[in-house]
Design a protein around this motif. Structure first.
Motif, PDB file in Angstrom:
ATOM      1  N   ARG A   1      33.832  12.777 -20.535  1.00  0.00           N
ATOM      2  CA  ARG A   1      34.740  13.197 -21.633  1.00  0.00           C
ATOM      3  C   ARG A   1      35.349  11.984 -22.334  1.00  0.00           C
ATOM      4  O   ARG A   1      36.418  12.107 -22.951  1.00  0.00           O
TER       5      ARG A   1
ATOM      6  N   THR B   1      39.389   4.893 -23.881  1.00  0.00           N
ATOM      7  CA  THR B   1      40.625   4.720 -23.113  1.00  0.00           C
ATOM      8  C   THR B   1      40.373   3.927 -21.830  1.00  0.00           C
ATOM      9  O   THR B   1      40.765   4.324 -20.727  1.00  0.00           O
TER      10      THR B   1
ATOM     11  N   ILE C   1      35.326  -4.010 -18.663  1.00  0.00           N
ATOM     12  CA  ILE C   1      34.992  -3.489 -17.340  1.00  0.00           C
ATOM     13  C   ILE C   1      33.567  -2.931 -17.339  1.00  0.00           C
ATOM     14  O   ILE C   1      33.006  -2.662 -18.404  1.00  0.00           O
ATOM     15  N   ASP C   2      32.992  -2.775 -16.175  1.00  0.00           N
ATOM     16  CA  ASP C   2      31.709  -2.072 -16.077  1.00  0.00           C
ATOM     17  C   ASP C   2      32.026  -0.589 -16.009  1.00  0.00           C
ATOM     18  O   ASP C   2      32.449  -0.081 -14.962  1.00  0.00           O
TER      19      ASP C   2
ATOM     20  N   ALA D   1      42.782  18.182 -16.500  1.00  0.00           N
ATOM     21  CA  ALA D   1      41.622  17.283 -16.443  1.00  0.00           C
ATOM     22  C   ALA D   1      41.375  16.650 -17.795  1.00  0.00           C
ATOM     23  O   ALA D   1      41.411  17.328 -18.823  1.00  0.00           O
ATOM     24  N   THR D   2      41.133  15.359 -17.790  1.00  0.00           N
ATOM     25  CA  THR D   2      40.751  14.566 -18.969  1.00  0.00           C
ATOM     26  C   THR D   2      41.783  14.593 -20.091  1.00  0.00           C
ATOM     27  O   THR D   2      41.484  14.199 -21.212  1.00  0.00           O
TER      28      THR D   2
ATOM     29  N   HIS E   1      44.307  13.804 -22.860  1.00  0.00           N
ATOM     30  CA  HIS E   1      44.481  12.569 -23.629  1.00  0.00           C
ATOM     31  C   HIS E   1      45.945  12.297 -23.987  1.00  0.00           C
ATOM     32  O   HIS E   1      46.290  11.187 -24.381  1.00  0.00           O
TER      33      HIS E   1
ATOM     34  N   ARG F   1      41.956  17.762  -7.430  1.00  0.00           N
ATOM     35  CA  ARG F   1      41.543  17.078  -8.666  1.00  0.00           C
ATOM     36  C   ARG F   1      42.527  17.238  -9.811  1.00  0.00           C
ATOM     37  O   ARG F   1      42.143  17.206 -10.978  1.00  0.00           O
TER      38      ARG F   1
ATOM     39  N   ILE G   1      42.279  14.775 -12.932  1.00  0.00           N
ATOM     40  CA  ILE G   1      41.005  14.057 -12.854  1.00  0.00           C
ATOM     41  C   ILE G   1      40.629  13.497 -14.232  1.00  0.00           C
ATOM     42  O   ILE G   1      40.764  14.178 -15.246  1.00  0.00           O
TER      43      ILE G   1
ATOM     44  N   LYS H   1      43.435  10.765 -19.402  1.00  0.00           N
ATOM     45  CA  LYS H   1      43.252   9.683 -20.380  1.00  0.00           C
ATOM     46  C   LYS H   1      44.496   9.502 -21.248  1.00  0.00           C
ATOM     47  O   LYS H   1      44.381   9.242 -22.445  1.00  0.00           O
TER      48      LYS H   1
ATOM     49  N   PHE I   1      41.489  11.363  -9.697  1.00  0.00           N
ATOM     50  CA  PHE I   1      40.191  10.693  -9.548  1.00  0.00           C
ATOM     51  C   PHE I   1      39.778  10.105 -10.898  1.00  0.00           C
ATOM     52  O   PHE I   1      39.833  10.765 -11.923  1.00  0.00           O
ATOM     53  N   MET I   2      39.423   8.845 -10.920  1.00  0.00           N
ATOM     54  CA  MET I   2      39.012   8.150 -12.149  1.00  0.00           C
ATOM     55  C   MET I   2      40.053   8.274 -13.257  1.00  0.00           C
ATOM     56  O   MET I   2      39.715   8.343 -14.444  1.00  0.00           O
TER      57      MET I   2
ATOM     58  N   GLN J   1      42.413   7.359 -15.999  1.00  0.00           N
ATOM     59  CA  GLN J   1      42.297   6.201 -16.879  1.00  0.00           C
ATOM     60  C   GLN J   1      43.635   5.741 -17.455  1.00  0.00           C
ATOM     61  O   GLN J   1      43.875   4.548 -17.618  1.00  0.00           O
ATOM     62  N   SER J   2      44.466   6.696 -17.834  1.00  0.00           N
ATOM     63  CA  SER J   2      45.722   6.342 -18.486  1.00  0.00           C
ATOM     64  C   SER J   2      46.675   7.520 -18.362  1.00  0.00           C
ATOM     65  O   SER J   2      46.256   8.645 -18.111  1.00  0.00           O
TER      66      SER J   2
ATOM     67  N   SER K   1      39.087   5.561  -7.391  1.00  0.00           N
ATOM     68  CA  SER K   1      38.427   4.925  -8.546  1.00  0.00           C
ATOM     69  C   SER K   1      39.310   4.950  -9.790  1.00  0.00           C
ATOM     70  O   SER K   1      38.832   5.108 -10.912  1.00  0.00           O
TER      71      SER K   1
ATOM     72  N   TYR L   1      41.711   3.861 -12.868  1.00  0.00           N
ATOM     73  CA  TYR L   1      41.768   2.769 -13.842  1.00  0.00           C
ATOM     74  C   TYR L   1      43.249   2.414 -14.071  1.00  0.00           C
ATOM     75  O   TYR L   1      43.907   1.923 -13.172  1.00  0.00           O
ATOM     76  N   GLU L   2      43.791   2.729 -15.221  1.00  0.00           N
ATOM     77  CA  GLU L   2      45.122   2.232 -15.566  1.00  0.00           C
ATOM     78  C   GLU L   2      46.212   3.301 -15.543  1.00  0.00           C
ATOM     79  O   GLU L   2      47.315   3.072 -16.055  1.00  0.00           O
TER      80      GLU L   2
ATOM     81  N   TYR M   1      36.430  -2.981 -10.935  1.00  0.00           N
ATOM     82  CA  TYR M   1      36.179  -2.864 -12.375  1.00  0.00           C
ATOM     83  C   TYR M   1      34.817  -3.410 -12.790  1.00  0.00           C
ATOM     84  O   TYR M   1      34.342  -3.123 -13.870  1.00  0.00           O
ATOM     85  N   ASN M   2      34.222  -4.216 -11.931  1.00  0.00           N
ATOM     86  CA  ASN M   2      32.885  -4.722 -12.246  1.00  0.00           C
ATOM     87  C   ASN M   2      31.998  -4.608 -11.004  1.00  0.00           C
ATOM     88  O   ASN M   2      32.461  -4.774  -9.881  1.00  0.00           O
TER      89      ASN M   2
END
Lengths: 436, 228
Positions: free
Chosen positions: A141, A185, A190-191, B102-103, B105, B118, B121, B124, B140-141, B143-144, B160, B162-163, B218-219
């Protein structure tokens, strides 16, 4: 040295030895772009039975042979009308640069067909360039916005991709520029890994509710496609139909990617050839053939491929890698840059590096300049026109006034594998291995 | 107040009415939706500052992809409530099933009770405040955005990540890959205070602990092989 005594191992040819030694050195799987390099049974293994006495051909350049197709006739208030049965597959902005997306959009629009977004959402340039734009709804998404859903002409729920069924997408850090990071976002550089499954549904019953949600948000206007990587194709097709899809997109294992593990690209999925046949069987069993449209992708290169996919029962095809090659992917230009990547024109799969020598799969402004979007659009248009002409001429040779009138009976197979997979007779026989 | 009764109308008609009114001239911005009875996709894709109250339990994806509207569910919500919310508020007075917000924004999602697995999850940018606890693999995952949990968090919290910023008042069963506890500085206390106030939940912001990304995954690199 007597060269005759030097023999390569079939089990350990040089590229296998090189990969073992790379793995020993790096300790990680190899991630790369492009599609499967291994040989698999393809549409090349089928040939048409042109008409003569027992069938009556149409005049090659004069008599009508239509190519139009409508996608989304099952539920959508506004089905998509394509002038040709060849669409451009989903490829993200991020994987591709903006010039490439624009070129694909303008080229496809000139031929009256659709392009498709990808991970990361829809760019304004892409929407403007594409008269018909399919919006992918992906597990990650990234960049997913309801306004973009509403701006799209169709929605494609992506459950899988031919290059990596069961695996998620990747976009390596070197391609995560400020703009790509902002759209997704994510931190720059990053990967980025895209999830392999959707975050809010897990099976066919949920998919039905997901499709209902998307239809409600868009007031039941847009055709809704479901895309799967070809594996258990018959079951997946049936389940997607039962979940309420307007169209099914089947992506065979020859389909490309911007980046994923080589073991996915080479070792997961089934070729496009048997996948088409299985999907058509599923649709026929449900009495939904032509009611739910079937779009086939993965290794479509020529008008012959298009015609053969349609003859097996597809309503349209979708092209990804070949459309990039029309834009000069792997062309013998800027050869020194191919060499710097450790490859050469014709063998390059370095989409993942962001250093595309011909300016397609890159976010580097200097490399991007190598692809003029106007010239690119012309090349895409020319390529699509050629595929269409080839498909029409083959259809006429089989006596068909519409490319959709091609049928399996118009073909035979040159190999037993292809005969079994496509379920058409081996040439010169009535034999379909595993069937008759 | 506009009343839309799902015993008399189909979900399709209710959503169409809300979408049409957003584009029209109806000056009454208040809606109540009666008899939801667990139906799916109620009040989805709103893009106008309506005030919508769902009086009862909702099925999957209630209030999903919301922009600007305030949607209140007086009851429990099914899978994916407020999925991919962009702005506005979705408030669940009861409990929420899996994949809440979920997701998302943007905007605010408030769940007075517990949220299942979840929660948040792939979030963003959305802010989520849960009055109770959250299930496994929440954030999970992520992002923001911010996830505030007034109760406990289940296993593999923030896997996993992110920010996104995660705040939990109770216990955390286990942290997921690359998720670590971080110092709760004064600005974080203020952030939690503000989110709790917006959510209308009375809790001491200083009682929360903060979790976020160690940024070690992150990599792709061989040093992380144990996580792959």
């Amino acid at each position: 040295m007597d060269e005759r005594k030097v023999r390569e191992s079939a089990t350990f040819p040089p590229h296998v030895i090189a990969e073992i030694q790379r793995a020993a050195s790096e300790g990680l799987y190899y991630i790369r772009g492009s599609g499967a390099k291994r040989a698999v049974p393809t549409f090349d293994d089928l040939v048409f039975l042109g008409a003569s006495i027992s069938r009556y051909p149409l005049e090659g350049y004069r008599e009508k042979c239509d190519t139009n197709v409508t996608i989304g006739t099952r539920y959508a208030k506004k089905p998509i009308e394509l002038k040709i049965p060849i669409t451009i597959a989903g490829m993200s902005f991020g994987a591709l640069g903006a010039n490439a997306k624009q070129a694909l959009g303008h080229g496809a629009s000139a031929m009256g067909t659709s392009t498709t977004t990808g991970d990361g959402g829809m760019t304004e340039e892409e929407r403007e360039a594409s008269s018909l734009l399919v919006y992918q709804y992906l597990p990650s998404r990234y960049g997913m916005e309801p306004d973009q859903l509403r701006k799209a002409d169709a929605i494609e729920v992506v459950a899988g991709q031919g290059a990596k069924p069961g695996g998620g997408g990747m976009l390596l850090g070197q391609k995560i520029t400020d703009r790509v990071a902002q759209m997704r976002t994510l931190p720059k550089g990053i990967d980025q890994r895209s999830a392999c499954r959707h975050p809010d549904w897990t099976g066919p019953d949920d998919l039905e509710i997901k499709i209902q949600e998307l239809r409600e948000i868009t007031d039941w206007e847009k055709p809704i496609y479901v895309k799967v990587g070809a594996t258990r194709t018959k079951f997946d097709t049936m389940l997607a139909v039962k979940a309420g899809a307007d169209a099914i997109v089947i992506d065979g294992m020859q389909g490309g990617t911007a980046a994923t593990q080589t073991c996915f690209i080479e070792d997961v999925g089934i070729p496009t050839l048997p996948a088409v046949r299985q999907a058509v069987e599923a649709l026929k069993e449900l009495d939904m053939h032509r009611e739910v449209q079937l779009i086939v992708s993965g290794g479509i290169r020529t008008g012959g491929d298009v015609a053969k996919a349609l003859a097996l029962g597809a309503d349209a095809v979708s092209i990804g890698m070949a459309s990039l090659m029309a834009l000069n992917c792997n062309a013998p230009i800027y050869e020194e840059d191919y060499h710097a990547l450790g490859t050469r024109p014709g063998s390059c799969h370095h989409c993942h590096t962001g250093k595309c020598p011909v300016g397609i799969t890159t976010q580097d402004p200097e490399l991007e300049k190598r692809l003029d979007p106007e010239l690119g659009a012309q090349r895409v248009r020319n390529y699509l026109a050629t595929l269409t002409l080839e498909c029409q001429t083959l259809a006429r040779a089989c006596g068909k006034s519409h490319v959709h009138n091609l049928e399996p009976e118009d073909m035979v197979a040159l190999t037993m594998e292809a005969a079994a997979m496509a379920r058409v007779p081996l040439a010169g026989t009535d034999w379909i291995p595993g069937w008759s | 107040m506009n009343t839309l009764d799902l015993e008399r109308m189909a979900v399709r008609d209710v959503n169409q009415r809300l979408h049409d009114d957003a584009a029209g001239t109806n000056t009454d911005q208040q809606y109540e939706i009666l008899n939801p009875m667990g139906r799916h996709a109620i009040a989805v894709g709103l893009n106008h500052p309506f005030d919508v109250t769902v009086r009862g339990h909702a099925g999957y994806y209630c209030g999903s992809m919301n922009k600007e509207a305030t949607v209140t569910i007086e009851g429990n919500a099914g899978v994916g409530v407020a999925e991919n919310i962009m702005s506005g508020t979705v408030h669940v007075t009861g409990y929420a099933s899996q994949s809440a917000a979920a997701t998302g924004h943007g905007g605010l999602v408030v769940i007075d009770g517990d949220a299942s697995a979840r929660c948040g999850i792939s979030m963003k940018g959305v802010d989520i405040v849960v009055g109770g606890s959250v299930g496994h693999m929440s954030a999970f995952m992520a992002q923001s955005g911010n996830l505030v949990v007034c109760g406990d968090a289940g296993e593999s919290f923030g896997d996993s990540i992110y920010e996104a910023q995660l705040f939990v008042r109770g216990s955390v069963e286990s942290l997921g890959a690359d998720c670590v506890e971080k110092e709760m500085r004064p600005e974080h206390v203020e952030r939690v205070r503000g989110l709790l106030e917006r959510a209308g939940i009375d809790a001491d912001p200083a009682a929360f602990r903060r979790y976020g990304s160690a940024r070690q995954l992150y990599n792709f690199k061989i040093g992380n092989i144990g996580y792959y």
